[in-house]
Design an enzyme around this catalytic site. Sequence first.
Site, PDB file in Angstrom:
ATOM      1  N   ASP A   1     -19.090  21.693 -67.695  1.00 24.91           N
ATOM      2  CA  ASP A   1     -20.297  21.892 -66.983  1.00 24.91           C
ATOM      3  C   ASP A   1     -21.023  23.169 -67.613  1.00 24.91           C
ATOM      4  O   ASP A   1     -22.327  23.202 -67.229  1.00 24.91           O
ATOM      5  CB  ASP A   1     -20.223  22.391 -65.577  1.00 24.91           C
TER       6      ASP A   1
HETATM    7  C1  BGC Z   1     -18.163  26.622 -62.758  1.00 23.62           C
HETATM    8  C2  BGC Z   1     -17.845  25.346 -63.273  1.00 23.62           C
HETATM    9  C3  BGC Z   1     -18.291  24.278 -62.275  1.00 23.62           C
HETATM   10  C4  BGC Z   1     -19.859  24.258 -62.200  1.00 23.62           C
HETATM   11  C5  BGC Z   1     -20.250  23.379 -61.147  1.00 23.62           C
HETATM   12  C6  BGC Z   1     -19.656  26.436 -62.841  1.00 23.62           C
HETATM   13  O1  BGC Z   1     -20.356  27.659 -62.494  1.00 23.62           O
HETATM   14  O2  BGC Z   1     -17.885  27.478 -63.787  1.00 23.62           O
HETATM   15  O3  BGC Z   1     -16.541  25.196 -63.362  1.00 23.62           O
HETATM   16  O4  BGC Z   1     -18.148  22.949 -62.731  1.00 23.62           O
HETATM   17  O5  BGC Z   1     -20.189  25.436 -61.802  1.00 23.62           O
HETATM   18  O6  BGC Z   1     -21.503  23.275 -60.909  1.00 23.62           O
HETATM   19  C1  NOJ Z   2     -15.370  21.966 -62.409  1.00 15.79           C
HETATM   20  C2  NOJ Z   2     -16.116  20.701 -62.020  1.00 15.79           C
HETATM   21  O1  NOJ Z   2     -15.799  20.410 -60.607  1.00 15.79           O
HETATM   22  C3  NOJ Z   2     -15.895  19.563 -62.846  1.00 15.79           C
HETATM   23  O2  NOJ Z   2     -16.736  18.505 -62.658  1.00 15.79           O
HETATM   24  C4  NOJ Z   2     -15.956  20.040 -64.472  1.00 15.79           C
HETATM   25  O3  NOJ Z   2     -15.643  19.172 -64.951  1.00 15.79           O
HETATM   26  C5  NOJ Z   2     -15.288  21.269 -64.542  1.00 15.79           C
HETATM   27  N1  NOJ Z   2     -15.434  22.560 -63.427  1.00 15.79           N
HETATM   28  C6  NOJ Z   2     -15.280  21.899 -65.921  1.00 15.79           C
HETATM   29  O4  NOJ Z   2     -16.490  22.558 -66.283  1.00 15.79           O
END
Ligand code: BGC
Ligand code: NOJ
Length: 814
Positions: free
Chosen positions: A487
């Site tokens: 993400d």
């Molecule tokens: C987090 C990620 C997460 C994402 C979801 C980010 O701020 O670091 O781990 O998947 O937000 O929107």
């Molecule tokens: C947490 C999110 O829930 C997941 O969808 C994503 O793949 C990981 N973060 C890595 O960014």
Amino acid sequence: MRYGYFDDEKREYVITRPDTPLPWINYLGKENYFALISNTAGGYSFYKDARLRRLTRYRYNDVPSDSNGRYIYIRDETSGRFWSPTWQPVRLYLDEFKCRHGLGYTTILSSKFDIKTQIRYFVPPGEDLEIWDLSLTNARPDTAHLHVFSAIEFALWNALEDATNFQRNLSIGEVEIEENFILHKTEYRERRDHFAYFACSGVIVGYDTQRGSFLGRDRGWENPIAVEEGASRNSFAQGWAPIGSLQASIHLEPNKTERLIVVLGYQQNPRDQKFDPPESQNVNKNLVKPTIENYLRPSTVDLAFDELCKEWDRSLQIFQVETPDEHTNRMVNTWNQYQCMVNFNLSRSASYFESGISRGIGFRDSNQDLLGVIHMIPERARERILDLAATQLEDGGAFHQYQPLTKQGNVEIGTNFNDDPLWLVLAASAYLKETRDWDVLDELVPFENIVGSEGPLYMHLQRSIDYTLERLGPHGLPLIGRADWNDCLNLNTFSTEPDESFQTAGITDGKVAESVFIAGLFILAAEEMVQIASIRGRGQEAKEYREAAQRMEAAVLKHGWDGEWFLRAYDHFGKKVGSHSCQEGQIFIEPQGVCIMAGIGLEKGSAQRALDSVGKRLATEHGILLHQPAYTSYQTRLGEITSYPPGYKENAGVFCHTNPWIMIAEALLGNGDRAMDYYLRINPSAREHLSEVHRCEPYVYAQMIAGRDAPTFGEAKNSWLTGTAAWNYVAITQWILGIRPTYQGLCISPVLPNDWPGFSVKRKFQGVTYHIEATRIRPGNEVRLRVEGDLLPGVIVPFPPQGTSDVNVEVTLL
Ligand code: BGC
Ligand code: NOJ
């Protein structure tokens, strides 16, 4: 250092002190009613949706931490002393303390002033309520005169409003009070048809429903005036902060035990039967009363608890293993499956790190969570796959999240996370392999939940594939969109303002930035489609999917290989990400895992080279890092990934979700020792002895362990809700133990550490129980299968004739 121990026989983790490094929690409920509960009875409850139907209030970020929960005060009427048998909220030292987190229940045992207490919290299967089953035993020589105060604080339903909109909230709280229960009915007068109730068995001598009256001015939950003085105020909440507190009186003879049952529940009335009498504003209690009366009876509670345990027995019997490694055994047999179920239920919504307010059901998250539960709950998995598919857009894209209550896609976050749709193919194919329920592909499912737009599920899977194929970049690799699995790798957004979302701010048209990760994922999905299409007699389509997969593989080999490992991406300017030519972020874990899983470079040695690079550059004693070197400064070109301080989260943390991809890749290359080694580095049970470093619960995976660039290397965060659970389950059961459902039968192809003499597994698969005994003759991964004594060519046990209940398989490893 440990803060407890595993009781494997009872399937419990026993915490032996209240002061764990962080609250160590558990979940109650697995259908509609859910509760989070910590080892000192903190937490909150909700019905279906942690944001819109919050029953009890929780104070985030409060001090001391873990503020609010399911509180019990015991007051000794003779001495006037009082304490909490769960340690919180009074925090008076307890002579004995144990918290036993089990599957769907938590029991807290303690002793103070020679009064022994056991409280078992659980949600009866099929009910929208939770039980606190309290037993008090008098270990004194004379009769104890005790008052027991139970207390909870109601949230005014919408958890976000509850924490922000005080000008309204402080005037709307409403309750009703009956003999032994309290109704919380805020907003019931208008558009809500639901209310909460709080009931207690025994002799009730007082109650409170107004927080201020119960606690008293300038006091907290640790010393409510009503408890200190032993006298409830019998307050009636109108506005301010409604609570539920019931005061029960108990006279306990020496060596006697008495039980009190507390019930907290949610009830919805039919709209036309809301009030009683109909023209009044009084809640109609006729429908809820029988439930309350029933659950205040110990016999009902015992039956319900029994049923809960039996349900878990049934679920877990589907896959049971015995290996030479205790961490493998307890995670596979109990805790990993349990965590997979919690993830399936809650996606990423409510944990002690997810507030329950901002994230609903994630599209990619839930599709991956399914991989860990289909064997236990195929019907619910089917429903989830159809729900997820219904949020897909006509162009094959997907809403990134949907709200559990409405099942509608979340418009604020929107779409264009370009990996999302492909995960649906992986979930659906896993479901087909587990169940052979081919009819599911003909189920009509709408796009974007729009009535009239329905097409068969198979069409949704096709659209997922087309979505990628219609979005290829300059190198023939998939365009990344807002982000792929990571993400925080935001190659098309250039965010400079502190309050904007990294994923949506200033987005470019996205026609250049490409993801090698999505390329690997695409091949995995397309290969599933090849098999599905051929089995369904759609030969031409199968051929097309195969060709698309081959083209993608060629593109990866040509443009996605960096010499010693797979490249991560191309950015908006066509520059490489995850290459030796970069200053930071030279090698990323994700493409190494997924491209090898997709079979790229297995024969020609590049897969092995990539894994050697992972071993050399990314592997640490606390798990495998997401990338190296960590980014040391914020770069708009790369996005959120560079926003984290080095070593945390996506900036070179051990993002545990990705580690099993490397385990699987190692297994595919026959490296059983390395696969197992990586498995144990992040296995929570194997890290239990490091609890003072790891800090999160030793019975479940955490999303992240701080990487070596962080000052707190080895410290875990974001436990419970993470794709780590499902993928580790897949890695250990399907690739290391090697037992995986296929379209042709049950594949048994272990890749074990060389010093394992063998293992045995009981696997229920499509109504048949497979008894699998594996024995190692010499080091190596050659597998010989004997089914009922007969040597079988290959590694797939074909489906036995109808009516077969048991199949014995001997596995020899040479
Ligand atoms: C987090 C990620 C997460 C994402 C979801 C980010 O701020 O670091 O781990 O998947 O937000 O929107
Ligand atoms: C947490 C999110 O829930 C997941 O969808 C994503 O793949 C990981 N973060 C890595 O960014």
